[in-house]
Design an enzyme around this catalytic site. Sequence first.
Site, PDB file in Angstrom:
ATOM      1  N   CYS A   1      51.801  32.734  40.134  1.00 13.44           N
ATOM      2  CA  CYS A   1      51.053  31.638  40.784  1.00 13.44           C
ATOM      3  C   CYS A   1      49.543  31.848  40.703  1.00 13.44           C
ATOM      4  O   CYS A   1      48.771  30.897  40.729  1.00 13.44           O
ATOM      5  CB  CYS A   1      51.467  31.496  42.239  1.00 13.44           C
ATOM      6  SG  CYS A   1      53.228  31.231  42.403  1.00 13.44           S
TER       7      CYS A   1
ATOM      8  N   HIS B   1      46.581  26.531  45.157  1.00 11.46           N
ATOM      9  CA  HIS B   1      47.854  26.557  44.432  1.00 11.46           C
ATOM     10  C   HIS B   1      48.876  25.788  45.265  1.00 11.46           C
ATOM     11  O   HIS B   1      48.953  25.960  46.481  1.00 11.46           O
ATOM     12  CB  HIS B   1      48.290  28.012  44.246  1.00 11.46           C
ATOM     13  CG  HIS B   1      49.730  28.154  43.901  1.00 11.46           C
ATOM     14  ND1 HIS B   1      50.298  27.491  42.843  1.00 11.46           N
ATOM     15  CD2 HIS B   1      50.734  28.863  44.493  1.00 11.46           C
ATOM     16  CE1 HIS B   1      51.590  27.785  42.795  1.00 11.46           C
ATOM     17  NE2 HIS B   1      51.877  28.611  43.781  1.00 11.46           N
TER      18      HIS B   1
ATOM     19  N   ASN C   1      56.078  22.928  42.809  1.00  5.63           N
ATOM     20  CA  ASN C   1      55.262  24.107  42.523  1.00  5.63           C
ATOM     21  C   ASN C   1      55.352  24.386  41.019  1.00  5.63           C
ATOM     22  O   ASN C   1      56.421  24.751  40.528  1.00  5.63           O
ATOM     23  CB  ASN C   1      55.801  25.278  43.350  1.00  5.63           C
ATOM     24  CG  ASN C   1      55.057  26.571  43.117  1.00  5.63           C
ATOM     25  OD1 ASN C   1      54.315  26.714  42.155  1.00  5.63           O
ATOM     26  ND2 ASN C   1      55.265  27.532  43.998  1.00  5.63           N
TER      27      ASN C   1
HETATM   28  O1  UT7 Z   1      54.316  29.816  44.760  1.00  4.40           O
HETATM   29  C1  UT7 Z   1      54.679  31.117  45.012  1.00  4.40           C
HETATM   30  C2  UT7 Z   1      54.609  31.424  46.425  1.00  4.40           C
HETATM   31  N1  UT7 Z   1      55.739  30.846  47.116  1.00  4.40           N
HETATM   32  C3  UT7 Z   1      55.590  30.419  48.352  1.00  4.40           C
HETATM   33  O2  UT7 Z   1      54.506  30.430  48.862  1.00  4.40           O
HETATM   34  C4  UT7 Z   1      56.830  29.974  49.091  1.00  4.40           C
HETATM   35  C5  UT7 Z   1      56.732  30.362  50.539  1.00  4.40           C
HETATM   36  N2  UT7 Z   1      57.942  30.065  51.283  1.00  4.40           N
HETATM   37  C6  UT7 Z   1      58.351  28.800  51.554  1.00  4.40           C
HETATM   38  O3  UT7 Z   1      57.725  27.859  51.134  1.00  4.40           O
HETATM   39  C7  UT7 Z   1      59.557  28.620  52.447  1.00  4.40           C
HETATM   40  O4  UT7 Z   1      59.977  29.875  52.926  1.00  4.40           O
HETATM   41  C8  UT7 Z   1      60.738  27.898  51.738  1.00  4.40           C
HETATM   42  C9  UT7 Z   1      60.402  26.445  51.523  1.00  4.40           C
HETATM   43  C10 UT7 Z   1      61.071  28.576  50.439  1.00  4.40           C
HETATM   44  C11 UT7 Z   1      61.996  27.968  52.617  1.00  4.40           C
HETATM   45  O5  UT7 Z   1      61.727  27.402  53.873  1.00  4.40           O
HETATM   46  P1  UT7 Z   1      62.093  28.191  55.201  1.00  4.40           P
HETATM   47  O6  UT7 Z   1      61.722  27.314  56.307  1.00  4.40           O
HETATM   48  O7  UT7 Z   1      61.459  29.542  55.153  1.00  4.40           O
HETATM   49  O8  UT7 Z   1      63.665  28.299  55.117  1.00  4.40           O
HETATM   50  P2  UT7 Z   1      64.591  29.589  55.089  1.00  4.40           P
HETATM   51  O9  UT7 Z   1      64.545  30.260  53.761  1.00  4.40           O
HETATM   52  O10 UT7 Z   1      64.324  30.412  56.299  1.00  4.40           O
HETATM   53  O11 UT7 Z   1      66.008  28.925  55.251  1.00  4.40           O
HETATM   54  C12 UT7 Z   1      66.351  28.204  56.439  1.00  4.40           C
HETATM   55  C13 UT7 Z   1      67.732  27.599  56.251  1.00  4.40           C
HETATM   56  C14 UT7 Z   1      68.772  28.598  55.772  1.00  4.40           C
HETATM   57  O12 UT7 Z   1      69.991  28.254  56.354  1.00  4.40           O
HETATM   58  P3  UT7 Z   1      70.534  29.018  57.674  1.00  4.40           P
HETATM   59  O13 UT7 Z   1      70.648  30.458  57.279  1.00  4.40           O
HETATM   60  O14 UT7 Z   1      69.492  28.780  58.727  1.00  4.40           O
HETATM   61  O15 UT7 Z   1      71.834  28.358  57.944  1.00  4.40           O
HETATM   62  C15 UT7 Z   1      68.865  28.359  54.296  1.00  4.40           C
HETATM   63  O16 UT7 Z   1      70.118  28.718  53.758  1.00  4.40           O
HETATM   64  O17 UT7 Z   1      67.673  26.589  55.227  1.00  4.40           O
HETATM   65  C16 UT7 Z   1      68.661  26.873  54.227  1.00  4.40           C
HETATM   66  N3  UT7 Z   1      68.137  26.414  52.933  1.00  4.40           N
HETATM   67  C17 UT7 Z   1      68.322  25.163  52.491  1.00  4.40           C
HETATM   68  N4  UT7 Z   1      68.952  24.111  53.018  1.00  4.40           N
HETATM   69  C18 UT7 Z   1      68.949  22.968  52.312  1.00  4.40           C
HETATM   70  C19 UT7 Z   1      67.421  27.106  52.029  1.00  4.40           C
HETATM   71  N5  UT7 Z   1      67.106  26.311  50.993  1.00  4.40           N
HETATM   72  C20 UT7 Z   1      67.670  25.103  51.252  1.00  4.40           C
HETATM   73  C21 UT7 Z   1      67.694  23.883  50.558  1.00  4.40           C
HETATM   74  N6  UT7 Z   1      68.340  22.851  51.115  1.00  4.40           N
HETATM   75  N7  UT7 Z   1      67.088  23.724  49.364  1.00  4.40           N
END
Ligand code: UT7
Length: 349
Positions: free
Chosen positions: A114, A276, A306
Amino acid sequence: MLRSKIAGIGMYVPPHVVSNNDLIQFMDTSDQWIQERTGIKERRYAHRTDETTTTMAVEAAKVAIERAGTKAEEIDFIVFATLSPDYYFPGCAVLLQRAMGMKEIGALDVRNQCSGFIYALSVADQFIKSGMYKNILVIGSEKHSFGLDFSTRGRNVSVIFGDGAGAVVLQPTQNENSGILSTHLHSDGDNAELLAMYNPGTHANHWVKDKLADFDDAAIGEMFMSHSMIDHAQNFPFMDGQAVFKKAVVKFPEVIMEALDANNKKPSDLKLLVPHQANLRISQFVQQKMGLREDQVYNNIDRYGNTTAASVPIALCEAWELGRVSQGDLVCLASFGSGFTWGSALLYW
Ligand code: UT7
């Protein structure tokens, strides 16, 4: 004082639009989840066989070169940032040099994910300031769609990423009110495994098994690429999203302030911050933390997702085309991502 300025900028995104609803046929996700957590509504996917990371870069480069008032034959160095290269080796810069019929110039690939474009820009900036080159093509391009896990297992990563390319031509300037004022680059390898694609690689899980407690080590000691690695999804990107998010919201403001402080500027002096495009919530947090108005931050993640190394030049190109930056405006570019690596560049447009 000799500085480098962005003399021309271009972008290319593939015509194929993929909405959040389109992804539901492959995985358990929803438009609501993706929009609420990331701000993404749609992204572009390259044609599976007719478009590559390099061919998209060529399209962006053609525009940048024309806008810089120069020709491909006049480019004297290429710096190409990508994490999704056409080949494992050689890099994309030589493929672009060939595709554009350029002279036998130096061609360098940068692997900083990134932050790749900002690292690439910084490298090019030093070459221009030293007087070594006068017309450098700097590229960020990605074809993520070819290497994502589209099953529910990979949904936290695959819904985020999109394809596209951005390019700038850097040239020298003596104008005090134009050009790059400074660049600032950082890394923290302690977190290398938190956002990574482990294979193909030569590590034989040497690093991974110590860093990730629940790492599925069935493929330990296997060669470069094996069936077992594929069975354990080690050929797809892995991300600990929450850990990355927490670090990003600290490092973005820090590196933007570093650039401003180095040049005796304040956030209010900025015409535009082009971060970014990792997550709209990260951009909004940074905007709030730095006391910036909404019109001082450019976001287009809703339309492209992204695009990693391509996201900053694509956003900057759009912002310029929309008249959001014009001559003499103070602009800050900033990024954070895998490595972890992060960086910023402060410039007068
Ligand atoms: O560009 C490089 C740098 N990258 C970043 O800066 C990314 C930084 N991180 C993020 O943007 C966020 O962490 C994400 C968007 C990737 C994820 O969001 P989050 O709010 O941190 O969600 P999480 O990973 O904690 O997941 C929460 C829940 C989980 O379910 P449970 O365990 O609570 O039942 C995941 O399994 O959301 C679930 N989940 C999804 N549900 C529907 C994860 N991905 C998805 C999805 N659709 N695509």
